[in-house]
Design an enzyme around this catalytic site. Structure first.
Site, mmCIF file in Angstrom:
data_model
loop_
_atom_site.group_PDB
_atom_site.id
_atom_site.type_symbol
_atom_site.label_atom_id
_atom_site.label_comp_id
_atom_site.label_asym_id
_atom_site.label_seq_id
_atom_site.Cartn_x
_atom_site.Cartn_y
_atom_site.Cartn_z
ATOM 1 N N SER A 130 0.815 -1.220 0.000
ATOM 2 C CA SER A 130 0.000 0.000 0.000
ATOM 3 C C SER A 130 0.847 1.268 0.000
ATOM 4 C CB SER A 130 -0.939 -0.005 1.211
ATOM 5 O OG SER A 130 -0.201 -0.069 2.421
ATOM 6 N N LYS A 312 7.301 3.133 17.525
ATOM 7 C CA LYS A 312 5.916 3.627 17.572
ATOM 8 C C LYS A 312 4.934 2.532 17.167
ATOM 9 C CE LYS A 312 5.169 4.136 12.950
ATOM 10 N NZ LYS A 312 3.978 3.804 12.135
ATOM 11 N N THR A 369 -0.517 6.563 14.711
ATOM 12 C CA THR A 369 -0.661 5.110 14.816
ATOM 13 C C THR A 369 -1.380 4.674 16.090
ATOM 14 O OG1 THR A 369 1.579 5.013 15.733
ATOM 15 C CG2 THR A 369 1.356 4.589 13.398
ATOM 16 N N ASN A 377 -1.159 -1.659 13.227
ATOM 17 C CA ASN A 377 -0.650 -2.107 14.524
ATOM 18 C C ASN A 377 -1.663 -1.865 15.632
ATOM 19 O OD1 ASN A 377 2.372 -2.867 14.008
ATOM 20 N ND2 ASN A 377 2.063 -0.967 12.895
#
Length: 453
Positions: A130, A312, A369, A377
């Site tokens: 992606s 992260k 995120t 995640n």
């Protein structure tokens, strides 16, 4: 209002019917200086009888009410005037500041160097995922005459890009520019390339690069889009690429920051950072990528950008677990703040700048995120917190969640640099199926109360 009285001589008859010579009034005189604009004064005269044969003539003056212009403003009026004046001053300051910013921006744009974009004829993108697809589309849109080759391994993706101008696996509804071409042949992809965008997941990068190394020119700049640490070696991409290509001088740039591939494809405003020890190379990549919808900052702190980008992802899994357990906003804020501190502790021990951790590749990427549902995640964490097994989660995903494989490497790295990382260690233990999310929360809450650092 003023009043004065003075005593008169006794009268035998009323003053109004006295046939004697006119009665003489002895008026009281006062020295005064007339005002520049004398106002009319009403004078009232009346007698006051004090005894049978005497009386007192009294004079009373009544000043007219002051005109509105002569009245003193009330305290509330003073406050209103001051507030209005302060508002005007504030707006003027803001307007001037904005005008200076616009002039500064305009002058820099006029001086901007576009040589890099003008002389770039071909870019190769490694990987058909992606983010690789989104960046290929973005770069191709910068210049119609530029050829963008995507080196992929999936024949179906290759076919859909070349025949339908879309990556049907990740972006079936987004048309790619005509100058994006997919290929499965490494020699074709690398021949004549001016830049290489590396978008292969970290855990597969070594094997992928080994297969194409013979076609890579020693001076070809690599722009790494991959975030994470190699599980067994603890290497970052800045180490994996030159070591695998057996060229310690292979030009390297790390691209990172808060950026979802879908929003890049939709051309929504985005800001990222490029990191390289070679400042000229960082500037060149900035010129290549920066556009009206993508801001690119530069830094020389490669370590800080890469470590923040890797850790992260692990923290995002922890944030997802908090969401999946429905622990509330207080828990989420506390966990992410603690995780940010842990990332800063380790990265600075490794030589990174603390300012990098508070910038786009650190705090910016962490917020994206940890708090947004598009994060792969975070999604893994939510499902873990909801009771699903890791195997079931991973088998149902068509994209790689780097935080899963990075978690164990992060803890090994922390031990190497003697850094305590409670939150990220708990994530690694959950992933290894040695600790349940509920038990991890209890253990974290029972840690000793310490001074914040």
């Amino acid at each position: 209002m003023a009043s004065s009285c003075f005593k008169q001589q006794p009268l035998s008859t009323s003053i109004f019917s006295n046939p004697q010579p006119p009665y003489k009034h002895n008026l009281l005189h006062t020295n005064f200086t007339p005002s520049p604009k004398p106002e009319p004064t009403l004078l009232l005269l009346h007698y006051s009888t004090t005894s049978k044969n005497s009386s007192i003539l009294c004079a009373t003056s009544i000043d007219p009410p002051p005109s509105p212009s002569d009245q003193q403003p009330s305290p509330s009026t003073d406050v209103s005037v001051e507030v209005a004046s302060a508002t005007r001053d504030r707006r003027k300051i803001v307007r001037v500041a904005w005008e200076k910013l616009v002039r500064w921006s305009r002058s820099l744009r006029l001086k901007a160097n576009t040589d890099v974009l003008e002389r770039t004829n071909k870019v190769v993108v490694l990987g058909g995922g992606s983010f690789g697809t989104a960046m290929a589309s973005h770069v191709a849109g910068r210049k119609e005459q530029m050829e963008v080759n995507m080196l992929v391994r999936d024949p179906q993706i290759c076919q859909s890009i070349n025949e339908n101008h879309c990556n049907r696996k990740y972006f079936p509804d987004h048309k790619l520019p005509q100058n994006v071409i997919a290929t499965m042949d490494a020699k074709t992809a690398f021949t004549g390339a001016d830049f290489c965008l590396h978008a292969v997941p970290v855990q597969f990068s070594s094997s992928f690069l080994e297969g194409v190394a013979e076609h890579v020119e020693p001076g070809l700049p690599f722009i790494s889009l991959s975030k994470g640490l190699e599980l067994n070696t603890l290497r970052m991409m800045s180490q994996i690429i030159p070591q695998t290509l057996k060229n310690s001088r292979q030009p390297f740039v790390a691209l990172s920051g808060p950026s979802f591939a879908l929003e890049l494809m939709n051309k929504l405003p985005t800001a990222m950072v490029v990191a390289s020890k070679d400042k000229k190379l960082a500037k060149a990549v900035q010129q290549l990528l920066a556009s009206k919808n993508l801001r690119i900052s530069t830094t020389s702190d490669v370590t800080g950008v890469e470590i923040a980008g890797a850790l992260k992802n692990v923290l995002a899994i922890a944030a997802g677990i908090v969401e999946g357990l429905d622990l509330g906003n207080n828990s989420m804020a506390a966990l992410v703040a603690q995780g940010c501190s842990e990332i800063r502790w380790l990265s600075t021990k490794m030589g990174a700048k603390s300012t990098t951790i508070s910038g786009l590749s650190g705090t910016g990427d962490i917020m994206l995120t940890c708090f947004v549902s598009l994060s792969r995640n975070r999604t893994v964490g939510v499902r873990l917190g909801s009771g699903e097994t890791l195997d079931d989660i991973l088998s149902s995903m068509n994209q790689v969640a780097e935080g899963v494989s990075t978690a164990g490497a992060v803890i090994a790295l922390a031990q190497k640099y003697n850094v305590k990382m409670p939150v990220l260690t708990a994530v690694a233990r959950i992933i290894d199926n040695e600790l349940t999310p509920q038990k991890a929360v209890l253990e974290l809450m029972n840690l000793p109360q310490v001074e914040e650092v």
